[in-house]
Design a protein around this motif. Structure first.
Motif, mmCIF file in Angstrom:
data_model
loop_
_atom_site.group_PDB
_atom_site.id
_atom_site.type_symbol
_atom_site.label_atom_id
_atom_site.label_comp_id
_atom_site.label_asym_id
_atom_site.label_seq_id
_atom_site.Cartn_x
_atom_site.Cartn_y
_atom_site.Cartn_z
ATOM 1 N N PRO A 1 0.839 -1.210 0.000
ATOM 2 C CA PRO A 1 0.000 0.000 0.000
ATOM 3 C C PRO A 1 0.870 1.255 0.000
ATOM 4 C CG PRO A 1 0.043 -0.996 2.181
ATOM 5 C CD PRO A 1 0.788 -1.934 1.282
ATOM 6 N N LEU A 2 0.540 2.197 -0.879
ATOM 7 C CA LEU A 2 1.271 3.462 -0.946
ATOM 8 C C LEU A 2 0.477 4.595 -0.313
ATOM 9 C CD1 LEU A 2 2.681 3.343 -4.604
ATOM 10 C CD2 LEU A 2 3.731 2.501 -2.488
ATOM 11 N N PHE A 3 -0.779 4.693 -0.692
ATOM 12 C CA PHE A 3 -1.701 5.702 -0.159
ATOM 13 C C PHE A 3 -3.059 5.022 -0.026
ATOM 14 C CE2 PHE A 3 1.315 7.880 -3.006
ATOM 15 C CZ PHE A 3 1.913 8.761 -2.121
ATOM 16 N N ARG A 4 -4.019 5.778 0.435
ATOM 17 C CA ARG A 4 -5.369 5.230 0.533
ATOM 18 C C ARG A 4 -5.844 4.759 -0.846
ATOM 19 N NH1 ARG A 4 -9.735 7.968 -0.607
ATOM 20 N NH2 ARG A 4 -8.649 9.946 -0.346
ATOM 21 N N ASP A 5 -6.107 3.462 -0.948
ATOM 22 C CA ASP A 5 -6.618 2.831 -2.162
ATOM 23 C C ASP A 5 -5.611 2.827 -3.321
ATOM 24 O OD1 ASP A 5 -8.635 1.401 -3.518
ATOM 25 O OD2 ASP A 5 -9.282 3.221 -4.558
ATOM 26 N N VAL A 6 -4.345 3.078 -3.036
ATOM 27 C CA VAL A 6 -3.308 3.025 -4.072
ATOM 28 C C VAL A 6 -2.275 1.995 -3.653
ATOM 29 C CG1 VAL A 6 -1.535 4.299 -5.335
ATOM 30 C CG2 VAL A 6 -3.673 5.435 -4.706
ATOM 31 N N TYR A 7 -2.003 1.031 -4.539
ATOM 32 C CA TYR A 7 -1.103 -0.076 -4.243
ATOM 33 C C TYR A 7 -0.049 -0.203 -5.337
ATOM 34 C CZ TYR A 7 -4.671 -1.528 -0.893
ATOM 35 O OH TYR A 7 -5.568 -1.562 0.162
ATOM 36 N N ALA A 8 1.051 -0.902 -4.987
ATOM 37 C CA ALA A 8 2.105 -1.189 -5.955
ATOM 38 C C ALA A 8 2.504 -2.648 -5.859
ATOM 39 C CB ALA A 8 3.319 -0.299 -5.698
ATOM 40 N N ASP A 9 2.950 -3.183 -6.961
ATOM 41 C CA ASP A 9 3.572 -4.503 -6.945
ATOM 42 C C ASP A 9 4.731 -4.449 -5.952
ATOM 43 O OD1 ASP A 9 5.099 -6.788 -7.440
ATOM 44 O OD2 ASP A 9 4.777 -6.715 -9.600
ATOM 45 N N ALA A 10 4.757 -5.364 -4.991
ATOM 46 C CA ALA A 10 5.787 -5.340 -3.946
ATOM 47 C C ALA A 10 7.185 -5.526 -4.509
ATOM 48 C CB ALA A 10 5.491 -6.412 -2.897
ATOM 49 N N ARG A 11 7.298 -6.073 -5.718
ATOM 50 C CA ARG A 11 8.608 -6.264 -6.331
ATOM 51 C C ARG A 11 9.088 -5.013 -7.066
ATOM 52 N NH1 ARG A 11 7.477 -12.233 -9.083
ATOM 53 N NH2 ARG A 11 7.031 -13.339 -7.122
ATOM 54 N N LEU A 12 8.226 -4.036 -7.169
ATOM 55 C CA LEU A 12 8.551 -2.810 -7.890
ATOM 56 C C LEU A 12 9.291 -1.841 -6.984
ATOM 57 C CD1 LEU A 12 8.080 -1.101 -10.521
ATOM 58 C CD2 LEU A 12 5.996 -0.254 -9.415
ATOM 59 N N ARG A 13 10.374 -1.254 -7.475
ATOM 60 C CA ARG A 13 11.066 -0.203 -6.721
ATOM 61 C C ARG A 13 10.320 1.105 -6.971
ATOM 62 N NH1 ARG A 13 14.824 3.832 -7.245
ATOM 63 N NH2 ARG A 13 16.204 4.129 -5.447
ATOM 64 N N VAL A 14 9.604 1.563 -5.961
ATOM 65 C CA VAL A 14 8.758 2.746 -6.114
ATOM 66 C C VAL A 14 9.566 3.989 -5.760
ATOM 67 C CG1 VAL A 14 6.645 3.900 -5.388
ATOM 68 C CG2 VAL A 14 6.709 1.409 -5.561
ATOM 69 N N THR A 15 9.780 4.871 -6.721
ATOM 70 C CA THR A 15 10.524 6.108 -6.500
ATOM 71 C C THR A 15 9.591 7.198 -5.988
ATOM 72 O OG1 THR A 15 10.137 6.925 -8.744
ATOM 73 C CG2 THR A 15 12.075 5.497 -8.398
ATOM 74 N N HIS A 16 10.193 8.266 -5.497
ATOM 75 C CA HIS A 16 9.386 9.416 -5.067
ATOM 76 C C HIS A 16 8.610 9.985 -6.251
ATOM 77 C CE1 HIS A 16 8.260 12.748 -2.465
ATOM 78 N NE2 HIS A 16 8.548 13.568 -3.455
ATOM 79 N N ARG A 17 9.224 10.026 -7.428
ATOM 80 C CA ARG A 17 8.530 10.547 -8.601
ATOM 81 C C ARG A 17 7.319 9.699 -8.951
ATOM 82 N NH1 ARG A 17 14.069 11.419 -12.026
ATOM 83 N NH2 ARG A 17 14.924 13.076 -10.740
ATOM 84 N N ALA A 18 7.455 8.376 -8.806
ATOM 85 C CA ALA A 18 6.321 7.505 -9.089
ATOM 86 C C ALA A 18 5.190 7.746 -8.091
ATOM 87 C CB ALA A 18 6.763 6.040 -9.042
ATOM 88 N N ARG A 19 5.541 7.980 -6.836
ATOM 89 C CA ARG A 19 4.520 8.283 -5.827
ATOM 90 C C ARG A 19 3.831 9.604 -6.160
ATOM 91 N NH1 ARG A 19 6.387 9.439 -1.088
ATOM 92 N NH2 ARG A 19 4.677 8.621 0.176
ATOM 93 N N CYS A 20 4.616 10.601 -6.595
ATOM 94 C CA CYS A 20 4.039 11.899 -6.970
ATOM 95 C C CYS A 20 3.053 11.736 -8.121
ATOM 96 C CB CYS A 20 5.144 12.872 -7.383
ATOM 97 S SG CYS A 20 6.249 13.371 -6.058
ATOM 98 N N ALA A 21 3.443 10.941 -9.117
ATOM 99 C CA ALA A 21 2.569 10.732 -10.267
ATOM 100 C C ALA A 21 1.273 10.044 -9.850
ATOM 101 C CB ALA A 21 3.299 9.915 -11.325
#
Length: 302
Positions: A39-59
């Protein structure tokens, strides 16, 4: 043996809305709680194998979480413009209209304010504050040194320029932050090549030293000798920030050999590290003052 979590191919390596994945039958609510998804934010998720950058979170925030009329702003906007980013876990700055009812949201730093039509642009489908508005917000929201760090990066990428930022500030004379932007712009320099170089330069100037030149080239009979992070050519004194160079450990040795060529000449080259800036800036400042004083040919005393 425990059952492997469901990993639909449509969601592998992606960031997605949990509710959309559930409505399409790709996952269940229980599936979203498995180790396969983060989980990244409310109702927003990412593949756990994905390296999530700050830019990706911003997008992700820009696409799914901000209300109409709002925009990604501040350091988050600068990150989307390609500037150095905060840590991956840093909250995402969001500018929302004054009348918006959005409250505190985990993972977001929400700022309320007036938003002019010309203050927002669209990048890859995400609403982002324009470079000038981004700089104004940085000057209002951050301390002076950290604001200049990001403004330096925006200037270096030619996303804006000093005259544009001064005009933007003066056009808003009387509004909160216009003087802060002018002060930050006066200290900014497009020649800075790293956040730590910016911090070093601004702190030295705020301590009363004359403003150094950035990326000063030293030549001998027309032949390149060295390029210096910060230099006072009149005094032949320079400061070099010792850090990591693109994860290339050999670059440190190459740079030191390059600078050693100056030591047999007239230049004094002082080195500073991130640790020194954090823990002993006063001691480093005293060394720079002493070097400038020793080379001074005028009544000025740093």
């Amino acid at each position: 043996m425990p059952k492997a979590p469901r990993r639909p191919p449509q969601l592998r390596g992606r960031i997605f809305r949990g509710s959309v994945a559930v409505s399409r039958g790709l996952l269940t609510r229980n599936d979203l709680r498995s180790a396969a998804w983060r989980p990244l934010f409310r109702d927003v998720y990412a593949d756990a194998r994905l390296r999530v950058t700050h830019r990706a979170r911003c997008a992700a925030v820009g696409r799914w979480l901000i209300p109409p009329g709002a925009a990604i702003a501040g350091r988050a906007a600068a990150a989307l413009y390609g500037c150095p980013t905060p840590s991956r876990a840093a909250p995402v700055d969001v500018l929302v209209p004054k009348d918006s009812r959005i409250g505190p949201t985990a993972g977001l730093q929400v700022h309320h304010g007036e938003i002019d039509l010309g203050d927002v642009v669209e990048r890859a489908g995400v609403r982002v504050t324009g470079p000038a508005r981004t700089c104004w917000d940085l000057a209002r929201w951050l301390d002076l040194v950290e604001a200049v760090v990001v403004i330096d990066a925006l200037l270096a990428r030619r996303l804006t320029d000093v005259s544009t930022l001064r005009e933007y500030a003066l056009a808003r004379a009387g509004q909160r932050g216009w003087r802060s932007l002018l002060r930050a712009v006066d200290l900014a320099d497009a020649g800075a090549e790293s956040p730590q170089e910016s911090r070093t330069r601004v702190r030295l100037v705020l301590a009363g030293l004359p403003r150094p030149q950035t990326q000063w080239v030293v030549a001998d009979q027309g032949r390149f000798v060295a390029r210096l992070d910060l230099a006072w050519p009149v005094f032949k004194v320079a400061v070099e920030y010792d850090g990591l160079w693109h994860d290339d450990p050999e670059q440190f040795h190459r740079d030191r050999r390059r600078l050693n060529r100056l030591l047999g000449g007239e230049w004094i080259v002082l080195h500073v590290t991130g640790k020194r800036l954090r823990e002993d800036f006063d001691g480093f400042l005293a060394e720079v003052r002493a070097a400038l004083r020793a080379r001074s040919r005028s009544p000025w005393t740093p």
